[in-house]
Design a protein around this motif. Structure first.
Motif, PDB file in Angstrom:
ATOM      1  N   GLN A   1      -0.610  -1.576  -9.754  1.00 47.43           N
ATOM      2  CA  GLN A   1      -0.418  -2.970  -9.347  1.00 47.43           C
ATOM      3  C   GLN A   1       0.473  -3.720 -10.340  1.00 47.43           C
ATOM      4  O   GLN A   1       1.309  -4.539  -9.941  1.00 47.43           O
ATOM      5  CB  GLN A   1      -1.767  -3.675  -9.215  1.00 47.43           C
ATOM      6  CG  GLN A   1      -2.590  -3.212  -8.025  1.00 47.43           C
ATOM      7  CD  GLN A   1      -3.790  -4.109  -7.739  1.00 47.43           C
ATOM      8  OE1 GLN A   1      -3.817  -5.271  -8.140  1.00 47.43           O
ATOM      9  NE2 GLN A   1      -4.779  -3.577  -7.049  1.00 47.43           N
TER      10      GLN A   1
ATOM     11  N   ARG B   1       0.838  -1.211   0.000  1.00 44.28           N
ATOM     12  CA  ARG B   1       0.000   0.000   0.000  1.00 44.28           C
ATOM     13  C   ARG B   1       0.871   1.259   0.000  1.00 44.28           C
ATOM     14  O   ARG B   1       0.543   2.248  -0.670  1.00 44.28           O
ATOM     15  CB  ARG B   1      -0.939  -0.002   1.202  1.00 44.28           C
ATOM     16  CG  ARG B   1      -1.903   1.179   1.209  1.00 44.28           C
ATOM     17  CD  ARG B   1      -2.952   1.061   2.286  1.00 44.28           C
ATOM     18  NE  ARG B   1      -2.391   1.109   3.635  1.00 44.28           N
ATOM     19  CZ  ARG B   1      -3.127   1.098   4.745  1.00 44.28           C
ATOM     20  NH1 ARG B   1      -4.436   1.019   4.673  1.00 44.28           N
ATOM     21  NH2 ARG B   1      -2.549   1.145   5.935  1.00 44.28           N
TER      22      ARG B   1
ATOM     23  N   GLU C   1      -7.395  -2.913   1.484  1.00 40.53           N
ATOM     24  CA  GLU C   1      -8.323  -1.996   0.811  1.00 40.53           C
ATOM     25  C   GLU C   1      -9.777  -2.346   1.108  1.00 40.53           C
ATOM     26  O   GLU C   1     -10.627  -1.463   1.195  1.00 40.53           O
ATOM     27  CB  GLU C   1      -8.073  -2.019  -0.694  1.00 40.53           C
ATOM     28  CG  GLU C   1      -6.751  -1.363  -1.101  1.00 40.53           C
ATOM     29  CD  GLU C   1      -6.473  -1.496  -2.587  1.00 40.53           C
ATOM     30  OE1 GLU C   1      -7.216  -2.250  -3.265  1.00 40.53           O
ATOM     31  OE2 GLU C   1      -5.530  -0.851  -3.070  1.00 40.53           O
ATOM     32  N   ARG C   2     -10.064  -3.644   1.249  1.00 42.78           N
ATOM     33  CA  ARG C   2     -11.452  -4.068   1.484  1.00 42.78           C
ATOM     34  C   ARG C   2     -11.737  -4.355   2.953  1.00 42.78           C
ATOM     35  O   ARG C   2     -12.892  -4.529   3.329  1.00 42.78           O
ATOM     36  CB  ARG C   2     -11.774  -5.312   0.642  1.00 42.78           C
ATOM     37  CG  ARG C   2     -11.668  -5.082  -0.857  1.00 42.78           C
ATOM     38  CD  ARG C   2     -12.376  -6.160  -1.647  1.00 42.78           C
ATOM     39  NE  ARG C   2     -11.806  -7.483  -1.434  1.00 42.78           N
ATOM     40  CZ  ARG C   2     -10.771  -7.959  -2.131  1.00 42.78           C
ATOM     41  NH1 ARG C   2     -10.191  -7.209  -3.053  1.00 42.78           N
ATOM     42  NH2 ARG C   2     -10.316  -9.177  -1.914  1.00 42.78           N
TER      43      ARG C   2
ATOM     44  N   LEU D   1      -3.175  -6.443  -1.501  1.00 43.81           N
ATOM     45  CA  LEU D   1      -3.762  -5.110  -1.433  1.00 43.81           C
ATOM     46  C   LEU D   1      -5.239  -5.183  -1.058  1.00 43.81           C
ATOM     47  O   LEU D   1      -5.757  -4.311  -0.358  1.00 43.81           O
ATOM     48  CB  LEU D   1      -3.580  -4.385  -2.768  1.00 43.81           C
ATOM     49  CG  LEU D   1      -2.174  -3.857  -3.048  1.00 43.81           C
ATOM     50  CD1 LEU D   1      -2.095  -3.290  -4.462  1.00 43.81           C
ATOM     51  CD2 LEU D   1      -1.783  -2.793  -2.036  1.00 43.81           C
TER      52      LEU D   1
ATOM     53  N   SER E   1      -2.422  -8.234  -5.971  1.00 43.86           N
ATOM     54  CA  SER E   1      -3.840  -7.911  -5.842  1.00 43.86           C
ATOM     55  C   SER E   1      -4.442  -8.499  -4.575  1.00 43.86           C
ATOM     56  O   SER E   1      -5.214  -7.835  -3.870  1.00 43.86           O
ATOM     57  CB  SER E   1      -4.601  -8.428  -7.069  1.00 43.86           C
ATOM     58  OG  SER E   1      -5.984  -8.173  -6.947  1.00 43.86           O
TER      59      SER E   1
ATOM     60  N   SER F   1     -10.678  -0.416   8.413  1.00 43.29           N
ATOM     61  CA  SER F   1      -9.418   0.079   8.972  1.00 43.29           C
ATOM     62  C   SER F   1      -9.231  -0.362  10.422  1.00 43.29           C
ATOM     63  O   SER F   1      -8.105  -0.613  10.866  1.00 43.29           O
ATOM     64  CB  SER F   1      -9.355   1.610   8.871  1.00 43.29           C
ATOM     65  OG  SER F   1     -10.460   2.203   9.557  1.00 43.29           O
TER      66      SER F   1
ATOM     67  N   CYS G   1       2.014   1.752  -3.434  1.00 42.12           N
ATOM     68  CA  CYS G   1       0.928   2.302  -4.254  1.00 42.12           C
ATOM     69  C   CYS G   1       0.772   3.795  -4.030  1.00 42.12           C
ATOM     70  O   CYS G   1       0.539   4.567  -4.963  1.00 42.12           O
ATOM     71  CB  CYS G   1      -0.391   1.583  -3.932  1.00 42.12           C
ATOM     72  SG  CYS G   1      -0.594  -0.003  -4.733  1.00 42.12           S
ATOM     73  N   HIS G   2       0.916   4.219  -2.776  1.00 45.49           N
ATOM     74  CA  HIS G   2       0.804   5.639  -2.456  1.00 45.49           C
ATOM     75  C   HIS G   2       1.925   6.451  -3.109  1.00 45.49           C
ATOM     76  O   HIS G   2       1.794   7.668  -3.280  1.00 45.49           O
ATOM     77  CB  HIS G   2       0.838   5.850  -0.939  1.00 45.49           C
ATOM     78  CG  HIS G   2      -0.405   5.376  -0.252  1.00 45.49           C
ATOM     79  ND1 HIS G   2      -0.511   5.237   1.109  1.00 45.49           N
ATOM     80  CD2 HIS G   2      -1.612   5.002  -0.753  1.00 45.49           C
ATOM     81  CE1 HIS G   2      -1.724   4.810   1.418  1.00 45.49           C
ATOM     82  NE2 HIS G   2      -2.398   4.657   0.302  1.00 45.49           N
TER      83      HIS G   2
END
Length: 314
Positions: free
Chosen positions: A124, A115, A146-147, A142, A139, A150, A118-119
């Motif tokens: 990907q 992550r 992501e899903r 991540l 995938s 938090s 990615c930031h």
């Protein structure tokens, strides 16, 4: 990237207080690992130098978080460190590269590092190419952060929930993840049991059934797969084993019916079901009587009571 991640530099002794752990936000400390590290340090000393980057004159660890934490717990004042010149992307890629051996990083730790990459602007596909991994590997990890809600990411990071259990929850909407996670923790469900309960919840469109699943998860699991529960007492007779399997099912059905009636069904439904409800109600007193007799026999010190047979007639 400004430097090959494996490029060696000369190790140097650095005061522990000068070695920052800001990048440790992607690491998930495990008490058992720290215990093993303390034992290693006390027995062999620091065998491998930690890796750090220089950020405006301050050192930040890239690798060696367990070593630093264990050293601090042991009262050490210094750490052997190799300082490398790495940009933001390179520091994360280096962290992954130095921990490629199985078990070195948890799945969540890999996900948190990805992550961060990615930031930094990588896609990907670019991540997969950079790390020499398949795109599906990127995938899947991540997807975990992501899903997943938090709050649950933090649960996994701090060891309150296993990554495997978290992956079973991430198929649910974020709000339902927290509700289900609380049930999983309270009932101490395993990863396999969590997967089954989540599947039952997804298949149940009736809010009443979903409430029952969350209120009585163990009973719901017993109903779903009674043959896979705790082994029966080997001292039970064949009839006793049949009864042992039937009682949890009976409790589950009774709780489910009670929950359904407490939600005040439509009057039209009650009229349509009135005959079934009367037939069910007619057998309940007999069931209660025979259960009471059985419990009285079980708790009695009189051996003649245990050998008695209840009369099932009127």
């Amino acid at each position: 990237m400004s430097q090959n991640p494996k490029e060696a530099r000369v190790p140097r002794i650095v005061p522990l207080a000068q070695v920052g752990m800001t990048l440790g936000r992607v690491r998930c400390p495990q008490p058992a690992q720290l215990t093993r590290m303390r034992h290693s340090l006390s027995t062999h000393g620091q065998l491998t130098a930690a890796i750090a980057v220089d950020r405006d004159g301050k050192l930040e660890l890239v690798d060696g978080f367990k070593r630093r934490a264990a050293a601090a717990q042991m009262g050490w004042g210094e750490l052997l460190v190799i300082v490398q010149q790495l940009d933001e992307r390179a520091q994360w890629a280096t962290m992954l590269a130095l921990n490629r051996t199985p078990g070195a990083l948890s799945v969540l730790e890999e996900a948190l590092i990805l992550r961060e990459l990615c930031h930094s602007g990588l896609t990907q596909a670019e991540l997969a190419q950079l790390l020499g991994r398949h795109k599906s590997w990127v995938s899947r990890r991540l997807g975990l952060v992501e899903r997943l809600h938090s709050d649950l990411v933090e649960w996994v990071r701090t060891g309150l929930m296993s990554p495997g259990t978290a992956r079973r929850l991430m198929v649910l909407p974020a709000g339902n993840q927290l509700e289900m996670a609380a049930v999983v923790n309270q009932a101490a469900l395993s990863t396999e049991e969590t997967e089954i309960l989540v599947s039952l919840w997804q298949k149940a469109n009736d809010p009443t059934i979903r409430r029952f699943l969350l209120k009585e998860p163990r009973t719901a699991l017993q109903n779903a797969r009674p043959e896979s529960q705790v082994p029966l007492d080997p001292r039970l007779s064949l009839q006793g084993k049949m009864l042992a399997r039937a009682l949890p099912l009976l409790r589950g059905v009774a709780l489910r019916v009670t929950e359904a009636l407490h939600t005040t069904p439509e009057l039209s439904d009650l009229k349509l079901l009135s005959a079934e409800m009367r037939r069910t109600q007619s057998i309940l007193p007999e069931l209660e009587r025979t259960l009471g007799f059985a419990n009285k026999c079980a708790s009695s010190d009189d051996s003649s009571a245990t050998s008695a047979t209840p009369k099932y007639g009127g």
